[in-house]
Design a protein around this motif. Structure first.
Motif, PDB file in Angstrom:
ATOM      1  N   THR A  97       8.332 -12.427  32.851  1.00  0.00           N
ATOM      2  CA  THR A  97       8.717 -11.251  33.634  1.00  0.00           C
ATOM      3  C   THR A  97       9.094 -11.641  35.054  1.00  0.00           C
ATOM      4  O   THR A  97      10.088 -11.158  35.604  1.00  0.00           O
ATOM      5  CB  THR A  97       7.560 -10.231  33.670  1.00  0.00           C
ATOM      6  OG1 THR A  97       7.272  -9.809  32.343  1.00  0.00           O
ATOM      7  CG2 THR A  97       7.924  -9.017  34.514  1.00  0.00           C
ATOM      8  N   ALA A  98       8.315 -12.516  35.653  1.00  0.00           N
ATOM      9  CA  ALA A  98       8.550 -12.913  37.039  1.00  0.00           C
ATOM     10  C   ALA A  98       9.617 -13.980  37.192  1.00  0.00           C
ATOM     11  O   ALA A  98      10.219 -14.110  38.262  1.00  0.00           O
ATOM     12  CB  ALA A  98       7.234 -13.412  37.648  1.00  0.00           C
ATOM     13  N   GLY A  99       9.857 -14.746  36.131  1.00  0.00           N
ATOM     14  CA  GLY A  99      10.746 -15.896  36.254  1.00  0.00           C
ATOM     15  C   GLY A  99      10.142 -16.969  37.141  1.00  0.00           C
ATOM     16  O   GLY A  99      10.861 -17.726  37.799  1.00  0.00           O
ATOM     17  N   LEU A 100       8.798 -17.026  37.151  1.00  0.00           N
ATOM     18  CA  LEU A 100       8.065 -17.956  38.012  1.00  0.00           C
ATOM     19  C   LEU A 100       6.896 -18.564  37.228  1.00  0.00           C
ATOM     20  O   LEU A 100       6.442 -17.967  36.245  1.00  0.00           O
ATOM     21  CB  LEU A 100       7.482 -17.221  39.223  1.00  0.00           C
ATOM     22  CG  LEU A 100       8.459 -16.565  40.201  1.00  0.00           C
ATOM     23  CD1 LEU A 100       7.685 -15.699  41.196  1.00  0.00           C
ATOM     24  CD2 LEU A 100       9.280 -17.609  40.934  1.00  0.00           C
ATOM     25  N   PRO A 101       6.386 -19.702  37.672  1.00  0.00           N
ATOM     26  CA  PRO A 101       5.143 -20.200  37.069  1.00  0.00           C
ATOM     27  C   PRO A 101       4.042 -19.169  37.263  1.00  0.00           C
ATOM     28  O   PRO A 101       3.974 -18.517  38.318  1.00  0.00           O
ATOM     29  CB  PRO A 101       4.851 -21.481  37.860  1.00  0.00           C
ATOM     30  CG  PRO A 101       6.139 -21.856  38.506  1.00  0.00           C
ATOM     31  CD  PRO A 101       6.884 -20.575  38.743  1.00  0.00           C
ATOM     32  N   ALA A 102       3.180 -19.006  36.267  1.00  0.00           N
ATOM     33  CA  ALA A 102       2.139 -17.988  36.341  1.00  0.00           C
ATOM     34  C   ALA A 102       0.841 -18.497  35.723  1.00  0.00           C
ATOM     35  O   ALA A 102       0.843 -19.383  34.862  1.00  0.00           O
ATOM     36  CB  ALA A 102       2.585 -16.706  35.639  1.00  0.00           C
ATOM     37  N   SER A 103      -0.249 -17.895  36.164  1.00  0.00           N
ATOM     38  CA  SER A 103      -1.559 -18.214  35.608  1.00  0.00           C
ATOM     39  C   SER A 103      -2.480 -17.035  35.894  1.00  0.00           C
ATOM     40  O   SER A 103      -2.029 -15.976  36.351  1.00  0.00           O
ATOM     41  CB  SER A 103      -2.107 -19.518  36.203  1.00  0.00           C
ATOM     42  OG  SER A 103      -3.270 -19.946  35.512  1.00  0.00           O
ATOM     43  N   SER A 104      -3.763 -17.219  35.612  1.00  0.00           N
ATOM     44  CA  SER A 104      -4.756 -16.180  35.879  1.00  0.00           C
ATOM     45  C   SER A 104      -6.046 -16.844  36.352  1.00  0.00           C
ATOM     46  O   SER A 104      -6.217 -18.066  36.240  1.00  0.00           O
ATOM     47  CB  SER A 104      -5.031 -15.350  34.624  1.00  0.00           C
ATOM     48  OG  SER A 104      -5.731 -16.118  33.653  1.00  0.00           O
ATOM     49  N   THR A 105      -6.956 -16.033  36.841  1.00  0.00           N
ATOM     50  CA  THR A 105      -8.218 -16.571  37.354  1.00  0.00           C
ATOM     51  C   THR A 105      -9.033 -17.245  36.265  1.00  0.00           C
ATOM     52  O   THR A 105      -9.711 -18.246  36.516  1.00  0.00           O
ATOM     53  CB  THR A 105      -9.033 -15.460  38.026  1.00  0.00           C
ATOM     54  OG1 THR A 105      -8.239 -14.838  39.035  1.00  0.00           O
ATOM     55  CG2 THR A 105     -10.293 -16.016  38.672  1.00  0.00           C
ATOM     56  N   SER A 106      -8.977 -16.731  35.045  1.00  0.00           N
ATOM     57  CA  SER A 106      -9.732 -17.371  33.960  1.00  0.00           C
ATOM     58  C   SER A 106      -9.277 -18.807  33.753  1.00  0.00           C
ATOM     59  O   SER A 106     -10.099 -19.727  33.628  1.00  0.00           O
ATOM     60  CB  SER A 106      -9.584 -16.565  32.672  1.00  0.00           C
ATOM     61  OG  SER A 106     -10.236 -15.326  32.780  1.00  0.00           O
ATOM     62  N   PHE A 107      -7.957 -19.023  33.723  1.00  0.00           N
ATOM     63  CA  PHE A 107      -7.460 -20.394  33.569  1.00  0.00           C
ATOM     64  C   PHE A 107      -7.733 -21.215  34.830  1.00  0.00           C
ATOM     65  O   PHE A 107      -7.903 -22.436  34.746  1.00  0.00           O
ATOM     66  CB  PHE A 107      -5.973 -20.386  33.231  1.00  0.00           C
ATOM     67  CG  PHE A 107      -5.699 -19.921  31.828  1.00  0.00           C
ATOM     68  CD1 PHE A 107      -6.183 -20.620  30.733  1.00  0.00           C
ATOM     69  CD2 PHE A 107      -4.981 -18.752  31.596  1.00  0.00           C
ATOM     70  CE1 PHE A 107      -5.953 -20.180  29.438  1.00  0.00           C
ATOM     71  CE2 PHE A 107      -4.745 -18.308  30.307  1.00  0.00           C
ATOM     72  CZ  PHE A 107      -5.229 -19.021  29.225  1.00  0.00           C
ATOM     73  N   ALA A 108      -7.788 -20.553  35.988  1.00  0.00           N
ATOM     74  CA  ALA A 108      -8.129 -21.265  37.209  1.00  0.00           C
ATOM     75  C   ALA A 108      -9.501 -21.911  37.089  1.00  0.00           C
ATOM     76  O   ALA A 108      -9.700 -23.063  37.488  1.00  0.00           O
ATOM     77  CB  ALA A 108      -8.087 -20.304  38.398  1.00  0.00           C
ATOM     78  N   PHE A 109     -10.465 -21.179  36.544  1.00  0.00           N
ATOM     79  CA  PHE A 109     -11.797 -21.755  36.344  1.00  0.00           C
ATOM     80  C   PHE A 109     -11.735 -22.951  35.396  1.00  0.00           C
ATOM     81  O   PHE A 109     -12.342 -24.000  35.657  1.00  0.00           O
ATOM     82  CB  PHE A 109     -12.757 -20.705  35.794  1.00  0.00           C
ATOM     83  CG  PHE A 109     -13.402 -19.845  36.836  1.00  0.00           C
ATOM     84  CD1 PHE A 109     -14.375 -20.363  37.680  1.00  0.00           C
ATOM     85  CD2 PHE A 109     -13.040 -18.518  36.979  1.00  0.00           C
ATOM     86  CE1 PHE A 109     -14.981 -19.575  38.648  1.00  0.00           C
ATOM     87  CE2 PHE A 109     -13.635 -17.710  37.935  1.00  0.00           C
ATOM     88  CZ  PHE A 109     -14.604 -18.236  38.775  1.00  0.00           C
ATOM     89  N   ALA A 110     -11.013 -22.812  34.297  1.00  0.00           N
ATOM     90  CA  ALA A 110     -10.919 -23.906  33.327  1.00  0.00           C
ATOM     91  C   ALA A 110     -10.286 -25.149  33.950  1.00  0.00           C
ATOM     92  O   ALA A 110     -10.787 -26.276  33.782  1.00  0.00           O
ATOM     93  CB  ALA A 110     -10.108 -23.451  32.112  1.00  0.00           C
ATOM     94  N   HIS A 111      -9.201 -24.957  34.699  1.00  0.00           N
ATOM     95  CA  HIS A 111      -8.519 -26.093  35.324  1.00  0.00           C
ATOM     96  C   HIS A 111      -9.367 -26.706  36.436  1.00  0.00           C
ATOM     97  O   HIS A 111      -9.355 -27.923  36.639  1.00  0.00           O
ATOM     98  CB  HIS A 111      -7.162 -25.646  35.859  1.00  0.00           C
ATOM     99  CG  HIS A 111      -6.212 -25.206  34.797  1.00  0.00           C
ATOM    100  ND1 HIS A 111      -5.239 -24.248  34.984  1.00  0.00           N
ATOM    101  CD2 HIS A 111      -6.092 -25.582  33.503  1.00  0.00           C
ATOM    102  CE1 HIS A 111      -4.561 -24.057  33.873  1.00  0.00           C
ATOM    103  NE2 HIS A 111      -5.060 -24.859  32.955  1.00  0.00           N
ATOM    104  N   ALA A 112     -10.095 -25.863  37.173  1.00  0.00           N
ATOM    105  CA  ALA A 112     -10.939 -26.371  38.250  1.00  0.00           C
ATOM    106  C   ALA A 112     -12.073 -27.242  37.701  1.00  0.00           C
ATOM    107  O   ALA A 112     -12.407 -28.282  38.279  1.00  0.00           O
ATOM    108  CB  ALA A 112     -11.505 -25.213  39.067  1.00  0.00           C
ATOM    109  N   LEU A 113     -12.660 -26.835  36.582  1.00  0.00           N
ATOM    110  CA  LEU A 113     -13.710 -27.646  35.975  1.00  0.00           C
ATOM    111  C   LEU A 113     -13.172 -29.008  35.559  1.00  0.00           C
ATOM    112  O   LEU A 113     -13.837 -30.031  35.728  1.00  0.00           O
ATOM    113  CB  LEU A 113     -14.314 -26.920  34.777  1.00  0.00           C
ATOM    114  CG  LEU A 113     -15.176 -25.709  35.104  1.00  0.00           C
ATOM    115  CD1 LEU A 113     -15.589 -24.992  33.821  1.00  0.00           C
ATOM    116  CD2 LEU A 113     -16.412 -26.116  35.903  1.00  0.00           C
ATOM    117  N   THR A 114     -11.962 -29.031  35.016  1.00  0.00           N
ATOM    118  CA  THR A 114     -11.336 -30.301  34.650  1.00  0.00           C
ATOM    119  C   THR A 114     -11.121 -31.169  35.877  1.00  0.00           C
ATOM    120  O   THR A 114     -11.410 -32.375  35.865  1.00  0.00           O
ATOM    121  CB  THR A 114     -10.001 -30.046  33.940  1.00  0.00           C
ATOM    122  OG1 THR A 114     -10.240 -29.321  32.729  1.00  0.00           O
ATOM    123  CG2 THR A 114      -9.299 -31.357  33.601  1.00  0.00           C
ATOM    124  N   ALA A 115     -10.653 -30.556  36.961  1.00  0.00           N
ATOM    125  CA  ALA A 115     -10.394 -31.311  38.188  1.00  0.00           C
ATOM    126  C   ALA A 115     -11.679 -31.915  38.750  1.00  0.00           C
ATOM    127  O   ALA A 115     -11.672 -33.029  39.287  1.00  0.00           O
ATOM    128  CB  ALA A 115      -9.739 -30.408  39.227  1.00  0.00           C
TER     129      ALA A 115
END
Length: 243
Positions: A97-115
């Motif tokens: 819809t935005a034509g932009l990269p997108a994510s959400s807070t739930s995935f932010a937590f998952a990616h942050a734990l990996t980092a």
């Protein structure tokens, strides 16, 4: 200047974002648009409606007009409530819809734990226990081992938004577990941006909070890596900004 746009449901802790922008030293803009919250309730049916494609799409044009180069749905409960696959569908549709990269807070937590390289975690949630369980299941799908989950039984984001420093610290202490490598506070309605150093000093381990990881996720989408220790271990462990 780099700019990450946030779709934020209703009004509760949105003032965390100007504070986060300030703590990031003006290196990135964080414009925010409020989405229609519908019924303010930490309840599965209300959360599914809150995170619907129609509600999210309504704020996209304004974010793009304000220069957003990526967009994050700044809501944990109304993303993990869809489950692992459904949450992926949600951000894929938002991106289209935005034509932009997108994510959400739930995935932010998952990616942050990996980092952080943290696998064993404790959840200190404001939500009722049944809603907190959805987050536990989401993190399990992301590969995390949730060793304890504590809900607080709070139904509305409006109530969560009234909590101050002492309530936030008490929530984190109550939800911690001695075997957890990190403690997660998963509600974007909770003011935490001003309390990150105190939280980590209190628990002596990384603490990930919803608005903190949401901002970090936006930077990740833009491949921007900023070292800002005032924003907690998550930002202290990223490389220094070379821009």
């Amino acid at each position: 200047m780099a700019s990450v746009g946030f779709l934020y449901p209703g009004h509760s802790a949105e003032d965390d974002y100007p504070r986060l922008e300030e703590l990031l030293g003006g290196a990135v803009r964080l414009p925010l648009v409020h989405t229609d919250i519908g019924e303010d309730a930490h309840r599965a049916d209300a959360l599914l409606e809150m995170g619907s494609a129609t509600r999210l799409a309504a704020g996209v044009d304004e974010l793009k007009e304000r220069g957003a180069q990526a967009v994050v749905w700044a809501c944990t409960s109304a993303s993990f409530i869809y489950g692992w696959e459904g949450a992926h569908d949600q951000v894929r549709e938002l991106s289209a819809t935005a034509g932009l990269p997108a994510s959400s807070t739930s995935f932010a937590f998952a990616h942050a734990l990996t980092a952080l390289g943290a696998r064993r975690v404790a959840i200190a949630a404001t939500y009722p226990d049944d809603v907190a369980e959805y987050f536990r299941a989401f993190l399990k799908s992301a590969g995390a081992e949730v060793i304890s989950t504590r809900g607080s039984g709070i139904i509305t984001a409006a109530e969560v938004g009234t909590w101050g420093r002492e309530e936030v610290l008490a929530l984190a202490r109550a939800g911690d577990h001695p075997d957890a490598e990190a403690v997660l506070l998963p509600d974007t309605a909770l003011h935490t941006a001003a309390h990150l150093p105190a939280l980590e000093a209190e628990l002596r381990k990384p603490v990930l909070t919803a608005n903190q990881v949401t901002a970090w996720e936006g930077l990740r989408l833009l491949d921007r890596q900023l070292c800002r220790p005032a924003l907690g271990t998550l930002f202290a462990r990223t490389p220094a900004d070379t821009a």
